[in-house]
Design a protein around this motif. Sequence first.
Motif, PDB file in Angstrom:
ATOM      1  N   SER A 192       0.855  -1.198   0.000  1.00  0.00           N
ATOM      2  CA  SER A 192       0.000   0.000   0.000  1.00  0.00           C
ATOM      3  C   SER A 192       0.883   1.236   0.000  1.00  0.00           C
ATOM      4  O   SER A 192       2.067   1.156   0.310  1.00  0.00           O
ATOM      5  CB  SER A 192      -0.871   0.021   1.257  1.00  0.00           C
ATOM      6  OG  SER A 192      -0.057   0.194   2.390  1.00  0.00           O
ATOM      7  N   ASP A 248       1.243   4.054   2.339  1.00  0.00           N
ATOM      8  CA  ASP A 248       0.818   4.408   3.696  1.00  0.00           C
ATOM      9  C   ASP A 248       0.796   5.919   3.826  1.00  0.00           C
ATOM     10  O   ASP A 248       1.822   6.586   3.641  1.00  0.00           O
ATOM     11  CB  ASP A 248       1.798   3.834   4.727  1.00  0.00           C
ATOM     12  CG  ASP A 248       1.505   2.388   5.048  1.00  0.00           C
ATOM     13  OD1 ASP A 248       0.552   1.812   4.455  1.00  0.00           O
ATOM     14  OD2 ASP A 248       2.210   1.823   5.893  1.00  0.00           O
ATOM     15  N   GLY A 286       2.326  -1.428   3.707  1.00  0.00           N
ATOM     16  CA  GLY A 286       1.943  -2.827   3.749  1.00  0.00           C
ATOM     17  C   GLY A 286       3.045  -3.409   4.617  1.00  0.00           C
ATOM     18  O   GLY A 286       4.221  -2.989   4.513  1.00  0.00           O
ATOM     19  N   LYS A 287       2.681  -4.332   5.499  1.00  0.00           N
ATOM     20  CA  LYS A 287       3.615  -4.749   6.544  1.00  0.00           C
ATOM     21  C   LYS A 287       4.988  -5.166   6.004  1.00  0.00           C
ATOM     22  O   LYS A 287       6.023  -4.821   6.551  1.00  0.00           O
ATOM     23  CB  LYS A 287       3.001  -5.867   7.359  1.00  0.00           C
ATOM     24  CG  LYS A 287       1.737  -5.410   8.112  1.00  0.00           C
ATOM     25  CD  LYS A 287       1.277  -6.461   9.041  1.00  0.00           C
ATOM     26  CE  LYS A 287       0.057  -6.082   9.869  1.00  0.00           C
ATOM     27  NZ  LYS A 287      -0.484  -4.756   9.810  1.00  0.00           N
ATOM     28  N   ASN A 313       7.446  -2.385   5.287  1.00  0.00           N
ATOM     29  CA  ASN A 313       8.072  -1.846   6.508  1.00  0.00           C
ATOM     30  C   ASN A 313       9.219  -2.750   6.950  1.00  0.00           C
ATOM     31  O   ASN A 313      10.282  -2.276   7.346  1.00  0.00           O
ATOM     32  CB  ASN A 313       7.024  -1.739   7.627  1.00  0.00           C
ATOM     33  CG  ASN A 313       5.931  -0.736   7.298  1.00  0.00           C
ATOM     34  OD1 ASN A 313       6.167   0.202   6.543  1.00  0.00           O
ATOM     35  ND2 ASN A 313       4.749  -0.939   7.839  1.00  0.00           N
ATOM     36  N   ARG A 315      -3.300  -0.451  -3.321  1.00  0.00           N
ATOM     37  CA  ARG A 315      -4.163   0.344  -2.424  1.00  0.00           C
ATOM     38  C   ARG A 315      -3.440   1.468  -1.658  1.00  0.00           C
ATOM     39  O   ARG A 315      -2.208   1.534  -1.650  1.00  0.00           O
ATOM     40  CB  ARG A 315      -4.790  -0.603  -1.402  1.00  0.00           C
ATOM     41  CG  ARG A 315      -3.727  -1.203  -0.491  1.00  0.00           C
ATOM     42  CD  ARG A 315      -4.289  -2.210   0.500  1.00  0.00           C
ATOM     43  NE  ARG A 315      -3.166  -2.840   1.192  1.00  0.00           N
ATOM     44  CZ  ARG A 315      -3.216  -3.335   2.413  1.00  0.00           C
ATOM     45  NH1 ARG A 315      -4.340  -3.330   3.093  1.00  0.00           N
ATOM     46  NH2 ARG A 315      -2.147  -3.868   2.968  1.00  0.00           N
ATOM     47  N   GLY A 340       1.360  -9.558   6.421  1.00  0.00           N
ATOM     48  CA  GLY A 340       0.190  -8.766   6.093  1.00  0.00           C
ATOM     49  C   GLY A 340      -0.985  -9.523   5.534  1.00  0.00           C
ATOM     50  O   GLY A 340      -0.984 -10.746   5.421  1.00  0.00           O
ATOM     51  N   SER A 341      -1.989  -8.730   5.168  1.00  0.00           N
ATOM     52  CA  SER A 341      -3.263  -9.320   4.745  1.00  0.00           C
ATOM     53  C   SER A 341      -3.159  -9.939   3.359  1.00  0.00           C
ATOM     54  O   SER A 341      -2.314  -9.571   2.550  1.00  0.00           O
ATOM     55  CB  SER A 341      -4.342  -8.236   4.757  1.00  0.00           C
ATOM     56  OG  SER A 341      -3.976  -7.175   3.912  1.00  0.00           O
ATOM     57  N   ASP A 398       6.173  -4.780  12.483  1.00  0.00           N
ATOM     58  CA  ASP A 398       6.896  -5.087  11.238  1.00  0.00           C
ATOM     59  C   ASP A 398       8.410  -4.936  11.457  1.00  0.00           C
ATOM     60  O   ASP A 398       9.218  -5.709  10.931  1.00  0.00           O
ATOM     61  CB  ASP A 398       6.443  -4.151  10.113  1.00  0.00           C
ATOM     62  CG  ASP A 398       4.925  -4.086  10.014  1.00  0.00           C
ATOM     63  OD1 ASP A 398       4.283  -5.100  10.357  1.00  0.00           O
ATOM     64  OD2 ASP A 398       4.397  -3.031   9.627  1.00  0.00           O
TER      65      ASP A 398
HETATM   66  O1  TA6 Z   1       1.552  -2.496  10.589  1.00  0.00           O
HETATM   67  C1  TA6 Z   1       1.112  -1.254  10.052  1.00  0.00           C
HETATM   68  C2  TA6 Z   1       0.791  -1.432   8.603  1.00  0.00           C
HETATM   69  O2  TA6 Z   1       1.878  -2.101   8.112  1.00  0.00           O
HETATM   70  C3  TA6 Z   1       0.619  -0.175   7.806  1.00  0.00           C
HETATM   71  O3  TA6 Z   1       1.841   0.196   7.327  1.00  0.00           O
HETATM   72  C4  TA6 Z   1      -0.407  -0.550   6.733  1.00  0.00           C
HETATM   73  O4  TA6 Z   1       0.145  -0.616   5.495  1.00  0.00           O
HETATM   74  C5  TA6 Z   1      -1.039  -1.804   7.238  1.00  0.00           C
HETATM   75  O5  TA6 Z   1      -0.338  -2.239   8.386  1.00  0.00           O
HETATM   76  C6  TA6 Z   1      -1.274  -2.924   6.317  1.00  0.00           C
HETATM   77  O6  TA6 Z   1      -1.709  -4.086   6.965  1.00  0.00           O
HETATM   78  P1  TA6 Z   1      -2.205  -5.327   6.172  1.00  0.00           P
HETATM   79  O7  TA6 Z   1      -2.314  -6.419   7.173  1.00  0.00           O
HETATM   80  O8  TA6 Z   1      -3.547  -4.956   5.596  1.00  0.00           O
HETATM   81  O9  TA6 Z   1      -1.206  -5.642   5.104  1.00  0.00           O
END
Ligand code: TA6
Length: 314
Positions: free
Chosen positions: A10, A12, A37-38, A41, A89, A139-140, A258
């Motif tokens: 993403s 951020d 996105g985790k 980071n 995103r 991450g997701s 992260d």
């Molecule tokens: O941990 C924070 C974070 O990494 C943000 O930087 C943001 O991008 C988000 O979490 C994304 O999380 P996700 O689990 O949806 O990938």
Amino acid sequence: MILSITLNPSIDISYPLEHLKINTTNRPLATSKTPGGKGLNVTRVAAQLKHPVIATGFLGGKLGEWINEQLLHLDYVTPDFFPIAGETRNCIAILHDDGQQTEILEAGPEISEQEAQGFLTHIEKIFNEQSINIVTISGSLPKGLANDYYKQIIQLANKFAIPTILDVSGKPLDAILNGEVKPFAIKPNDEELCAIEGIPSTRDLKILKDILSKDLYKGIPLILVSLGKDGAFVRYDGQFYKVSIPHLDVVNPVGSGDSTVAGLAVATAQDALIEAIVKTAMTTGMLNAMEKATGCINPALFDSYYEKVIVEKL
Ligand code: TA6
């Protein structure tokens, strides 16, 4: 070399506000935009420790191009993403009212069956051609991917005898815990771990020990449960550890989990002993919380904070 996998990257966007007003207009005085996105980071922090990282995952559209462009400027980072038709995103973090943090995380693009298969071939090629010693998966899961998609990635890494660190929550984590294919490490926080158990979040070490002693967590050599300001609780090769950290003046905790993964990955890649792996992970997590930017540390402070982390065998 670390391979960091971010399937749902993403941009951020961070909005610091003195006070968040609901149902009216808010105008932040400053805005910062970073590749996020985790997993990205993780990438940035590992690179700040001067550890080379190949960053991969799915990227698409103009936002994807922007992320790739930004990563190309970072020392120690080689972006090698798989292009997709959908648009990458944005994720918004509003930092407000004395340390509160409200996040708005877009779901991200839908991945087609063909793209899902293409990515597995893409990372297999990386495993064949590069000397990767650890994989981070964070991450997701974007829409369109099955809950066991992470299993397929771990299976591939296992085939090449490359350890994986998995930092995911919810159904994709359940799928791994209940399946046969295991990562080297996971890093849930207390809330995520207790959610799996269906109990209210707790930092009681006795309860955490009982949870991690269950069959569900067998087969994963390293489990680091992060406990925010209370440090961490760790199980490594059947031995439990309590980890204490010093008091911090927290500026922005977003991305600290992260950054902890980044420290875990770097120290594991360097074949460090468990105590050093845990201390490195906690130090990078702490250093991130003291910076304004998400997924960012000041390496000059590393040694002094590393010394303050206490790891006790239980
Ligand atoms: O941990 C924070 C974070 O990494 C943000 O930087 C943001 O991008 C988000 O979490 C994304 O999380 P996700 O689990 O949806 O990938």
